[in-house]
Design a protein around this motif. Structure first.
Motif, mmCIF file in Angstrom:
data_model
loop_
_atom_site.group_PDB
_atom_site.id
_atom_site.type_symbol
_atom_site.label_atom_id
_atom_site.label_comp_id
_atom_site.label_asym_id
_atom_site.label_seq_id
_atom_site.Cartn_x
_atom_site.Cartn_y
_atom_site.Cartn_z
ATOM 1 N N VAL A 146 -3.925 0.506 13.843
ATOM 2 C CA VAL A 146 -3.983 0.337 12.395
ATOM 3 C C VAL A 146 -5.192 1.104 11.883
ATOM 4 C CG1 VAL A 146 -4.366 -1.316 10.545
ATOM 5 C CG2 VAL A 146 -2.861 -1.907 12.435
ATOM 6 N N GLY A 147 -4.969 1.999 10.909
ATOM 7 C CA GLY A 147 -6.063 2.827 10.406
ATOM 8 C C GLY A 147 -7.005 2.047 9.497
ATOM 9 N N ALA A 148 -8.160 2.643 9.217
ATOM 10 C CA ALA A 148 -9.154 1.969 8.376
ATOM 11 C C ALA A 148 -8.854 2.168 6.895
ATOM 12 C CB ALA A 148 -10.542 2.486 8.701
ATOM 13 N N ALA A 149 -8.287 3.326 6.542
ATOM 14 C CA ALA A 149 -8.104 3.646 5.119
ATOM 15 C C ALA A 149 -7.192 2.646 4.403
ATOM 16 C CB ALA A 149 -7.573 5.067 4.976
ATOM 17 N N ALA A 199 -1.926 2.079 -5.353
ATOM 18 C CA ALA A 199 -0.653 2.327 -4.664
ATOM 19 C C ALA A 199 -0.524 3.787 -4.272
ATOM 20 C CB ALA A 199 0.510 1.917 -5.573
ATOM 21 N N LEU A 200 -0.991 4.662 -5.161
ATOM 22 C CA LEU A 200 -0.894 6.093 -4.896
ATOM 23 C C LEU A 200 -1.787 6.486 -3.719
ATOM 24 C CD1 LEU A 200 0.662 8.366 -6.101
ATOM 25 C CD2 LEU A 200 -1.278 8.896 -7.539
ATOM 26 N N LEU A 201 -3.023 5.944 -3.694
ATOM 27 C CA LEU A 201 -3.916 6.250 -2.576
ATOM 28 C C LEU A 201 -3.303 5.769 -1.271
ATOM 29 C CD1 LEU A 201 -7.383 5.424 -4.157
ATOM 30 C CD2 LEU A 201 -6.489 7.656 -3.527
ATOM 31 N N TYR A 202 -2.638 4.605 -1.338
ATOM 32 C CA TYR A 202 -1.987 4.088 -0.142
ATOM 33 C C TYR A 202 -0.842 5.012 0.283
ATOM 34 C CZ TYR A 202 -0.166 0.607 3.080
ATOM 35 O OH TYR A 202 0.242 -0.050 4.207
ATOM 36 N N ALA A 203 -0.110 5.520 -0.702
ATOM 37 C CA ALA A 203 1.014 6.420 -0.396
ATOM 38 C C ALA A 203 0.523 7.715 0.228
ATOM 39 C CB ALA A 203 1.797 6.721 -1.663
ATOM 40 N N VAL A 204 -0.644 8.181 -0.231
ATOM 41 C CA VAL A 204 -1.169 9.457 0.229
ATOM 42 C C VAL A 204 -1.492 9.407 1.722
ATOM 43 C CG1 VAL A 204 -3.249 10.881 0.040
ATOM 44 C CG2 VAL A 204 -1.959 10.299 -1.993
ATOM 45 N N ILE A 205 -1.778 8.215 2.252
ATOM 46 C CA ILE A 205 -2.076 8.100 3.684
ATOM 47 C C ILE A 205 -0.873 8.513 4.521
ATOM 48 C CG2 ILE A 205 -2.815 6.493 5.483
ATOM 49 C CD1 ILE A 205 -4.146 4.871 3.290
ATOM 50 N N GLY A 206 0.319 8.448 3.978
ATOM 51 C CA GLY A 206 1.447 8.903 4.786
ATOM 52 C C GLY A 206 2.828 8.582 4.251
#
Lengths: 512, 123
Positions: free
Chosen positions: A455-458, A93-100
């Motif tokens: 839609v981004g890849a990350a 969830a944190l990595l997802y949040a870091v995207i933006g």
């Protein structure tokens, strides 16, 4: 020799959160590094604690005050398992949040770490009042996370969420007060010993107190009739926060299983029988309400929220019991539903963002870019959530069905689980075909300018990784199920837990 | 004294529940406050009601006031005070944002944003 790694999942997020608040002016980049680094470390620590827990329950006495007078944390297989699940989903969830997402409000990372502090503490504590305190910590952080991103909708759902949780906290205190009043202790191990020696005239007060307590746990895990807050709150919350909230509901299920097996499994005052009589129909009702909600959803967020409600129902149909097989099946399903719940909310966020102004409404317009890839991911999450083979939902449902086959609720339980699986299947088929089949076709016919956004890849990579974990849970179904059975066996052998917390207690005294 | 304390707790709780049933934010907040007063008083009595007893057990005196519920009440007061402050801010913000103090969520409130990517220069 005290093992200080046990308290790290509580101390580390607490310190990190404080540091992150102070780092406000250091910029978001630095906050992200600290937050992700600490959470990644917590994953490693949780895995180490899981290996440590194989040796039996271990108590951590704060300030070396002996239990039941001091604060005590207890690490056993169940708490270690919950720590692993929490930290893995938190990292995703944190990595997802870091995207933006974390840039859309203040202090996301600090709140996220406070949330981890509360959740980890609730899993580790060996004391009912500290469970209340950690519940409050995780709630305070979750209030902040619900509001993250701002807007009137989040404010209003936040108000409802805070209000209902304040009522629940009050009821929790009433329950805890009653239990303290009759037993004179709130340490769970000590409680287990004292409850079995309680004079019969206090049984009525004890059962009132414990039922109040369990109704609070039921509210936390959105068990019917206390489930209405969940779709309202979860559909307003930002995606990375709600992915972590997939674990938050499981705190309630954890508390039900922990307190039920540790304190009331001996059948004292008829609390356990009464609980099973109440929990089973409530769980079945939750499952039915959740599936009907999925079928009737007008938006993807509603679909995902009601899926969480339905999965809680399935989990507690098995989790209401105190037989080894039932608890093992419930724990397996708990692992699965945490993962899939998080996956589902993240996919909804990606798809809804890709559809531009149409967002998550289940209408056949505005196709997503990368339609095929997102459709495949949604399909994977859907079959896992519905319980179709080959993903972990199927294994989990089979385990639950076979564990309840021989008890009284067997037939009704089978009927409800299988019937609602069909409802869920239809609901997901409708949603998937509208979004990924009809929408591109309609958009092609209309020939109007596309509303889609790239839609981004990350984000897709994060979701795909979580889905791979779900797959791993299936492929390694045998070993995982063995570990769950060992966990359930340890839960039902209350003497080991009590022995770890209160070494001087004469265990022979507990024999009825 | 039992009757006085018990009916006090009951009255506070009943008031709290009645106010919670309202559909506006401020009565709900006040209701929550009453509810937390009720439970604090209730917790206080859980160590049994004693008058003029020392709070420390000294071997010889059998009658002593249980200090633990008082510690629990202190914690509960601090938490409920913090929560009340938070919910007051929430109620105020949603009143200022929407111009109404209704607790219900209407369709016009449901403006949503999605997507992991940041928009504009929010960095």
């Amino acid at each position: 020799m005290v093992n200080h790694w046990i308290i790290l999942p509580v101390i580390l997020p607490a310190l990190t959160a404080a540091v992150l608040v102070l780092m406000r002016h250091a910029g978001l980049g630095a906050q992200r590094w600290v937050s992700v680094g600490v959470t990644a470390f917590l994953v490693g620590n949780a895995l180490y604690l899981w290996s440590l827990a194989a040796g039996g329950p271990e108590a951590y006495f704060l300030g070396d005050w002996p239990a039941p007078f001091g604060i005590v944390l207890v690490l056993d297989r169940l708490s270690a398992l919950m720590l692993v699940v929490t930290s893995v989903i938190a990292l995703a969830a944190l990595l997802y949040a870091v995207i933006g997402w974390d840039a859309r409000g203040q202090h996301f990372h600090a709140l996220f770490q406070f949330q981890l502090l509360g959740i980890n503490g609730a899993f580790l504590t060996g004391d009912l009042f500290n469970l209340f305190v950690f519940f409050e910590i995780l709630l305070i952080a979750s209030y902040g996370l619900v509001l993250h991103g701002g807007g009137a909708w989040r404010m209003k759902s936040g108000f409802q969420y805070v209000a209902i949780n304040l009522v629940a906290s009050t009821v929790f205190l009433f329950g805890v007060g009653l239990i303290y009043g009759v037993t004179g202790t709130l340490n769970m191990a000590d409680l287990a010993v004292r409850v079995s020696q309680l004079p019969p005239e206090n049984h009525a007060l004890l059962s009132v107190g414990s039922l109040l307590l369990f109704s609070v746990f039921a509210m936390k895990c959105a068990l019917a009739p206390f489930h209405w807050w969940l779709p309202t709150t979860y559909s307003a919350t930002s995606a990375p926060a709600v992915a972590l909230f997939a674990v938050l509901t499981k705190v309630g299920a954890y508390a039900i299983i922990r307190v039920h097996t540790l304190v009331f499994a001996s059948g004292v005052a008829g609390v356990s029988d009464l609980l099973q009589q109440l929990l089973l129909p409530a769980a079945a009702l939750t499952l039915i309400v959740g599936s009907i909600g999925v079928l009737a959803s007008k938006s993807m967020l509603q679909l995902a929220s009601f899926s969480i409600v339905a999965s809680m129902g399935t989990l507690l149909i098995a989790g209401a019991g105190i037989e080894e097989r039932q608890i093992a099946a419930a724990l397996y399903y708990l692992l699965h539903s945490c993962l899939v719940g998080a996956v589902l909310f993240l996919i909804v966020d990606i798809v809804a963002a890709g559809r531009g102004t149409t967002i998550d409404r289940l209408v056949p317009e505005a196709a997503t870019p990368r339609n095929l890839l997102l459709a495949a991911l949604f399909f994977g999450a859907a079959i896992a959530m519905v319980g179709m083979p080959p993903l972990s939902g199927f294994v989990g449902k089979v385990a639950i069905l076979s564990s309840i086959r021989e008890n009284g609720a067997g037939f009704a339980g089978w009927a409800v689980i299988l019937g609602t699986s069909l409802l869920l299947l239809v609901g997901y088929l409708r949603a998937g075909s509208t979004l990924f089949w009809k929408a591109p076709a309609v958009a092609a016919l209309a020939a109007e300018p596309s509303k889609a956004r790239p839609v981004g890849a990350a984000p897709i990579a994060i979701v795909a990784t979580l889905l791979v974990f779900t797959g791993a849970l299936t492929v390694l179904g045998g070993p995982v199920m063995d570990a769950m059975t060992a966990t359930a066996r340890e839960l039902l052998d209350q003497g080991r837990y009590i022995g770890a917390v209160l070494p001087e207690t004469d265990l022979a005294m507990q024999e009825p | 004294m039992e009757l006085l304390v018990a009916s006090g707790i009951g009255f506070l709780t009943a008031t709290g529940i009645y106010l919670m049933m309202r559909r506006r934010t401020l009565p709900i907040v006040v209701g929550l406050t009453f509810l937390s007063y009720g439970v604090n008083l209730f917790l206080f009595t859980m160590g049994r009601l004693t008058i003029g007893a020392p709070p420390i057990y000294e071997g010889s005196n059998i009658l002593y006031a249980d200090p633990l519920p008082q510690a629990l009440v202190l914690t509960a007061i601090v938490i409920s005070f913090g929560m009340t402050a938070l919910i007051v801010v929430l109620a105020l913000r949603s009143f200022l944002d929407t111009g109404s103090d209704a607790a219900a969520i209407g369709p016009e409130d449901m403006v949503r944003d999605f997507g992991p990517e940041p928009r504009g220069n929010e960095w």
